[in-house]
Design a protein around this motif. Structure first.
Motif, mmCIF file in Angstrom:
data_model
loop_
_atom_site.group_PDB
_atom_site.id
_atom_site.type_symbol
_atom_site.label_atom_id
_atom_site.label_comp_id
_atom_site.label_asym_id
_atom_site.label_seq_id
_atom_site.Cartn_x
_atom_site.Cartn_y
_atom_site.Cartn_z
ATOM 1 N N TRP A 101 21.976 -2.702 -4.190
ATOM 2 C CA TRP A 101 21.583 -1.518 -3.641
ATOM 3 C C TRP A 101 21.262 -0.327 -4.315
ATOM 4 O O TRP A 101 20.313 0.341 -4.245
ATOM 5 C CB TRP A 101 22.241 -1.392 -2.220
ATOM 6 N N LYS A 102 22.131 -0.262 -5.279
ATOM 7 C CA LYS A 102 22.200 1.227 -5.968
ATOM 8 C C LYS A 102 21.244 1.030 -6.884
ATOM 9 O O LYS A 102 20.644 2.036 -7.346
ATOM 10 C CB LYS A 102 23.623 1.539 -6.561
ATOM 11 N N VAL A 103 20.921 -0.035 -7.535
ATOM 12 C CA VAL A 103 19.839 -0.206 -8.508
ATOM 13 C C VAL A 103 18.491 -0.239 -8.012
ATOM 14 O O VAL A 103 17.626 0.379 -8.345
ATOM 15 C CB VAL A 103 20.127 -1.474 -9.385
ATOM 16 N N ASN A 104 18.218 -0.840 -6.628
ATOM 17 C CA ASN A 104 16.765 -1.060 -6.242
ATOM 18 C C ASN A 104 16.624 -0.127 -5.148
ATOM 19 O O ASN A 104 15.566 -0.458 -4.343
ATOM 20 C CB ASN A 104 16.830 -2.265 -5.793
ATOM 21 N N ARG A 105 17.514 0.853 -4.600
ATOM 22 C CA ARG A 105 17.255 1.604 -3.265
ATOM 23 C C ARG A 105 16.023 2.328 -3.395
ATOM 24 O O ARG A 105 15.448 2.323 -2.422
ATOM 25 C CB ARG A 105 18.447 2.188 -2.895
ATOM 26 N N HIS A 106 15.566 2.946 -4.511
ATOM 27 C CA HIS A 106 14.338 3.742 -4.643
ATOM 28 C C HIS A 106 13.326 2.644 -4.245
ATOM 29 O O HIS A 106 12.292 3.194 -3.787
ATOM 30 C CB HIS A 106 14.373 4.584 -5.707
ATOM 31 N N LYS A 107 13.287 1.628 -4.674
ATOM 32 C CA LYS A 107 12.111 0.657 -4.658
ATOM 33 C C LYS A 107 11.938 0.185 -3.150
ATOM 34 O O LYS A 107 10.916 0.201 -2.555
ATOM 35 C CB LYS A 107 12.370 -0.470 -5.427
ATOM 36 N N VAL A 108 13.118 0.136 -2.474
ATOM 37 C CA VAL A 108 13.125 -0.219 -0.976
ATOM 38 C C VAL A 108 12.646 0.806 -0.080
ATOM 39 O O VAL A 108 11.715 0.511 0.751
ATOM 40 C CB VAL A 108 14.496 -0.707 -0.677
ATOM 41 N N PHE A 109 13.003 2.008 -0.499
ATOM 42 C CA PHE A 109 12.343 3.372 0.328
ATOM 43 C C PHE A 109 11.101 3.547 0.085
ATOM 44 O O PHE A 109 10.281 3.737 0.955
ATOM 45 C CB PHE A 109 13.331 4.473 -0.144
ATOM 46 N N GLY A 110 10.406 3.053 -1.152
ATOM 47 C CA GLY A 110 9.233 3.501 -1.535
ATOM 48 C C GLY A 110 8.286 2.610 -0.889
ATOM 49 O O GLY A 110 7.279 2.903 -0.282
ATOM 50 N N VAL A 111 8.576 1.191 -0.945
ATOM 51 C CA VAL A 111 7.852 0.110 0.021
ATOM 52 C C VAL A 111 7.892 0.369 1.349
ATOM 53 O O VAL A 111 6.775 0.261 2.168
ATOM 54 C CB VAL A 111 8.334 -1.178 -0.634
ATOM 55 N N THR A 112 8.920 0.747 1.882
ATOM 56 C CA THR A 112 9.028 0.958 3.239
ATOM 57 C C THR A 112 8.350 2.129 3.864
ATOM 58 O O THR A 112 7.572 2.052 4.673
ATOM 59 C CB THR A 112 10.687 1.033 3.660
ATOM 60 N N GLY A 113 8.605 3.335 2.751
ATOM 61 C CA GLY A 113 7.604 4.335 3.410
ATOM 62 C C GLY A 113 6.075 4.055 3.250
ATOM 63 O O GLY A 113 5.168 4.547 4.283
ATOM 64 N N LEU A 114 5.698 3.190 2.287
ATOM 65 C CA LEU A 114 4.138 3.093 2.057
ATOM 66 C C LEU A 114 3.700 1.909 3.364
ATOM 67 O O LEU A 114 2.667 2.109 3.826
ATOM 68 C CB LEU A 114 3.817 2.308 0.699
ATOM 69 N N LEU A 115 4.633 1.079 3.754
ATOM 70 C CA LEU A 115 4.316 0.268 4.921
ATOM 71 C C LEU A 115 4.213 0.979 6.079
ATOM 72 O O LEU A 115 3.290 0.862 7.033
ATOM 73 C CB LEU A 115 5.558 -0.767 4.934
ATOM 74 N N ILE A 116 5.361 1.899 6.404
ATOM 75 C CA ILE A 116 5.039 2.589 7.595
ATOM 76 C C ILE A 116 3.910 3.593 7.514
ATOM 77 O O ILE A 116 3.132 3.650 8.639
ATOM 78 C CB ILE A 116 6.548 3.460 7.906
ATOM 79 N N GLY A 117 3.775 4.295 6.584
ATOM 80 C CA GLY A 117 2.284 5.149 6.434
ATOM 81 C C GLY A 117 1.039 4.225 6.805
ATOM 82 O O GLY A 117 0.256 4.824 7.349
ATOM 83 N N TYR A 118 0.894 3.007 6.061
ATOM 84 C CA TYR A 118 0.036 2.338 6.404
ATOM 85 C C TYR A 118 -0.087 1.850 7.955
ATOM 86 O O TYR A 118 -1.386 1.849 8.563
ATOM 87 C CB TYR A 118 -0.018 1.166 5.555
ATOM 88 N N LEU A 119 0.789 1.390 8.486
ATOM 89 C CA LEU A 119 0.861 1.197 9.796
ATOM 90 C C LEU A 119 0.548 2.415 10.745
ATOM 91 O O LEU A 119 -0.142 2.254 11.829
ATOM 92 C CB LEU A 119 2.097 0.465 10.282
ATOM 93 N N VAL A 120 1.073 3.538 10.418
ATOM 94 C CA VAL A 120 0.759 4.702 11.245
ATOM 95 C C VAL A 120 -0.823 5.031 10.857
ATOM 96 O O VAL A 120 -1.313 5.323 12.133
ATOM 97 C CB VAL A 120 1.688 5.576 10.846
ATOM 98 N N GLY A 121 -1.296 4.878 9.961
ATOM 99 C CA GLY A 121 -2.556 5.388 9.657
ATOM 100 C C GLY A 121 -3.676 4.379 10.185
ATOM 101 O O GLY A 121 -5.078 4.718 10.585
ATOM 102 N N THR A 122 -3.216 3.004 10.347
ATOM 103 C CA THR A 122 -4.354 2.001 10.897
ATOM 104 C C THR A 122 -4.059 1.607 12.305
ATOM 105 O O THR A 122 -5.234 1.121 13.023
ATOM 106 C CB THR A 122 -4.115 0.844 10.095
#
Length: 65
Positions: free
Chosen positions: A20-41
């Protein structure tokens, strides 16, 4: 007679970071992009009803003065 130095602590290698400590920035980035895409569409305004009247129409007529 000189005093020998005393040992206060022992330096050790820190434990390896968790997944988690190594990959949390990747998880948050992908989650933010996915939420942004869903909100936008998916969260856009409802389309206007086809049979609803548009409201009053004002027309100009020519005056013969």
């Amino acid at each position: 007679m000189a005093n020998a130095p005393t040992v206060i602590g022992v330096l050790t290698e820190p434990p390896a970071p968790t997944w988690w400590k190594v990959n949390r920035h990747k998880v948050f980035g992908v989650t933010g992009l996915l939420i942004g895409y869903l909100v936008g569409t998916h969260l856009h305004g409802a389309p206007p009803a086809a049979d609803a009247p548009d409201g009053p129409h004002h027309t100009r007529t020519g005056h013969a003065w």
